[in-house]
Design an enzyme around this catalytic site. Structure first.
Site, PDB file in Angstrom:
ATOM      1  CG  ASP A   1      -1.860   4.684   3.977  1.00 58.25           C
ATOM      2  OD1 ASP A   1      -1.894   5.125   2.812  1.00 58.25           O
ATOM      3  OD2 ASP A   1      -2.674   5.043   4.850  1.00 58.25           O
TER       4      ASP A   1
ATOM      5  CG  HIS B   1      -1.895   1.127   1.243  1.00 55.02           C
ATOM      6  ND1 HIS B   1      -3.207   0.934   1.573  1.00 55.02           N
ATOM      7  CD2 HIS B   1      -1.789   2.443   0.970  1.00 55.02           C
ATOM      8  CE1 HIS B   1      -3.865   2.085   1.509  1.00 55.02           C
ATOM      9  NE2 HIS B   1      -3.010   3.028   1.143  1.00 55.02           N
TER      10      HIS B   1
ATOM     11  CG  LEU C   1      -8.408  10.268   7.405  1.00 56.08           C
ATOM     12  CD1 LEU C   1      -9.220  11.001   6.328  1.00 56.08           C
ATOM     13  CD2 LEU C   1      -9.270   9.989   8.635  1.00 56.08           C
TER      14      LEU C   1
ATOM     15  CG  HIS D   1      -5.249   1.864   5.661  1.00 57.47           C
ATOM     16  ND1 HIS D   1      -6.606   1.718   5.851  1.00 57.47           N
ATOM     17  CD2 HIS D   1      -5.111   2.661   4.573  1.00 57.47           C
ATOM     18  CE1 HIS D   1      -7.250   2.387   4.908  1.00 57.47           C
ATOM     19  NE2 HIS D   1      -6.371   2.975   4.128  1.00 57.47           N
TER      20      HIS D   1
ATOM     21  CG  HIS E   1      -0.821   7.073  -0.992  1.00 54.80           C
ATOM     22  ND1 HIS E   1      -2.005   7.276  -1.664  1.00 54.80           N
ATOM     23  CD2 HIS E   1      -1.136   6.410   0.142  1.00 54.80           C
ATOM     24  CE1 HIS E   1      -2.998   6.745  -0.967  1.00 54.80           C
ATOM     25  NE2 HIS E   1      -2.501   6.218   0.133  1.00 54.80           N
TER      26      HIS E   1
ATOM     27  CG  HIS F   1      -0.361  15.199   2.056  1.00 56.72           C
ATOM     28  ND1 HIS F   1      -1.216  15.368   0.992  1.00 56.72           N
ATOM     29  CD2 HIS F   1      -0.806  14.116   2.728  1.00 56.72           C
ATOM     30  CE1 HIS F   1      -2.147  14.423   1.024  1.00 56.72           C
ATOM     31  NE2 HIS F   1      -1.910  13.649   2.059  1.00 56.72           N
TER      32      HIS F   1
ATOM     33  CG  ASN G   1      -5.428   8.284  -3.598  1.00 61.27           C
ATOM     34  OD1 ASN G   1      -4.380   7.708  -3.879  1.00 61.27           O
ATOM     35  ND2 ASN G   1      -5.621   8.871  -2.429  1.00 61.27           N
TER      36      ASN G   1
ATOM     37  CE  LYS H   1      -8.010   1.682  -1.052  1.00 67.36           C
ATOM     38  NZ  LYS H   1      -6.774   2.407  -0.761  1.00 67.36           N
TER      39      LYS H   1
ATOM     40  CB  ALA I   1      -5.609  12.337   6.200  1.00 66.03           C
TER      41      ALA I   1
ATOM     42  CG  HIS J   1     -10.153   4.003   3.096  1.00 66.00           C
ATOM     43  ND1 HIS J   1      -9.001   4.733   3.178  1.00 66.00           N
ATOM     44  CD2 HIS J   1     -10.935   4.393   4.136  1.00 66.00           C
ATOM     45  CE1 HIS J   1      -9.070   5.546   4.231  1.00 66.00           C
ATOM     46  NE2 HIS J   1     -10.247   5.350   4.825  1.00 66.00           N
TER      47      HIS J   1
END
Length: 349
Positions: free
Chosen positions: A247, A13, A219, A174, A15, A251, A41, A99, A263, A136
């Site tokens: 996860d 997982h 989150l 997660h 990003h 940011h 996403n 997903k 988040a 999720h």
């Protein structure tokens, strides 16, 4: 034990974002992990096989020279997703999972699913071909307390869904609660769960330690200490239904440190060192390889990696940069709030 060699791990997982952010954060994951499930996403999200292939090419183009890393592509499930496109992507070897984001559940999830009846045909096709669904696991009803949303999701969404579509292979991503751990353990087949590094190391107190700490906000949100301990027990148990999904979610600092911060916790630079710390605390270093390198490939029906990763424990805590500078701005790295003496000292492809 001060030295541990394991098969090269995977991140189930992750990003990576896109553009300048992708270029800035990818090297921290590709250095340690051989493969990763890439979250779709983006803005706009990755909803078709063609978009997934284009994103995969952008990831490979940003890969540092000498890094051996395979992005495992995922489609973002929407109410307009076409079952034939999903199956074609899976048959081609490009798509590893789909997903499910309940609409509004997390970053860039506004295009997620609101009416589950509109995705039944896609989910039934996935069950037929054996393509995993990553979920999720939170409801988004504002009437449900944020700390209860995972438990309510299990009861009202996930369990009914799995009963309606037997054979659908699901990863509860997660997982953050004792209820989530217990639910996974109660299922005999077709269900697994990923656990993040940060949920093993912090509970919800970290968010409010002396003031609002936005870099501990994620989150699903971190829960009570009893839930953290349940996650630790699951991760270190050797149970093949639990495996690593960091996860890691970068940011830029202004997006975190503001009136309505994003988040996400960025753990990629120190994920394996922190994981070794946790497993040592639990007296389970002999089971770290299963959690990080073996259980995930087994569920996804992939071979374990042939390469190796060496972790060493140093006498003094090993420093990690507080910040990572990307083309989009500065990203704060996860601070585990305790000294970590482990570090990755060697890698082989």
């Amino acid at each position: 034990m001060t030295r541990l060699t394991i098969r090269r791990p995977d991140d189930w997982h992750l990003h990576l974002r896109d553009g300048a952010m992708l270029a800035g954060v990818l090297p921290h994951s590709s250095a340690d992990f051989a493969r990763a499930i890439i979250m779709p996403n983006l803005v706009p999200p990755v909803v078709t096989t063609a978009q997934a292939e284009a994103y995969r090419q952008r990831i490979l183009a940003a890969l540092p020279k000498g890094h051996d890393f395979t992005p495992l592509m995922v489609l973002y499930l929407t109410e307009g997703t076409e079952a034939d496109d999903v199956e074609a992507g899976f048959r081609s070897g490009l798509i590893t999972a789909v997903k499910l984001y309940p609409a509004g559940a997390t970053t860039n999830s506004h295009g997620g699913v609101r009416d589950f009846s509109k995705v039944t045909a896609v989910l039934e096709r996935m069950a037929e071909i054996g393509l995993p669904l990553c979920v999720h696991g939170e409801v988004t009803d504002p009437a449900v307390d944020i700390f209860d949303r995972e438990a309510v999701f299990l009861e009202t969404v996930l369990d009914p869904l799995r009963r309606r579509i037997p054979g659908l292979r699901v990863v509860l991503e997660h997982v953050t609660t004792r209820e989530g751990v217990d639910y996974v353990r109660a299922q005999e087949r077709d269900l697994a769960a990923t656990i993040t590094v940060h949920h093993l190391m912090i509970n919800r107190n970290a968010i409010f330690a002396g003031g609002i700490r936005p870099h501990y906000y994620c989150l699903p949100v971190a829960k009570r200490e009893e839930h953290r301990l349940a996650l630790r027990a699951a991760a270190t148990s050797g149970d093949a239904r639990f495996f690593l999904g960091t996860d890691s979610a970068p940011h830029v600092d202004p997006a975190k440190e503001c009136g309505c911060g994003c988040a996400g916790i960025y753990t990629a630079p120190n994920a394996m060192a922190c994981l070794a710390h946790v497993f040592e605390e639990e007296g389970a270093l002999d089971r770290l390889e299963a959690f990080a390198s073996l259980n995930g490939p087994a569920f996804y029906r992939l071979p374990p990696n042939e390469g190796r990763l060496v972790l060493e424990k140093r006498a003094a805590p090993v420093p990690v940069p507080d910040k990572v500078v990307t083309g989009e701005g500065t990203v704060t790295v996860f601070d585990p709030m305790v000294p970590v003496h482990w570090t990755v000292s060697a890698r082989t492809a």
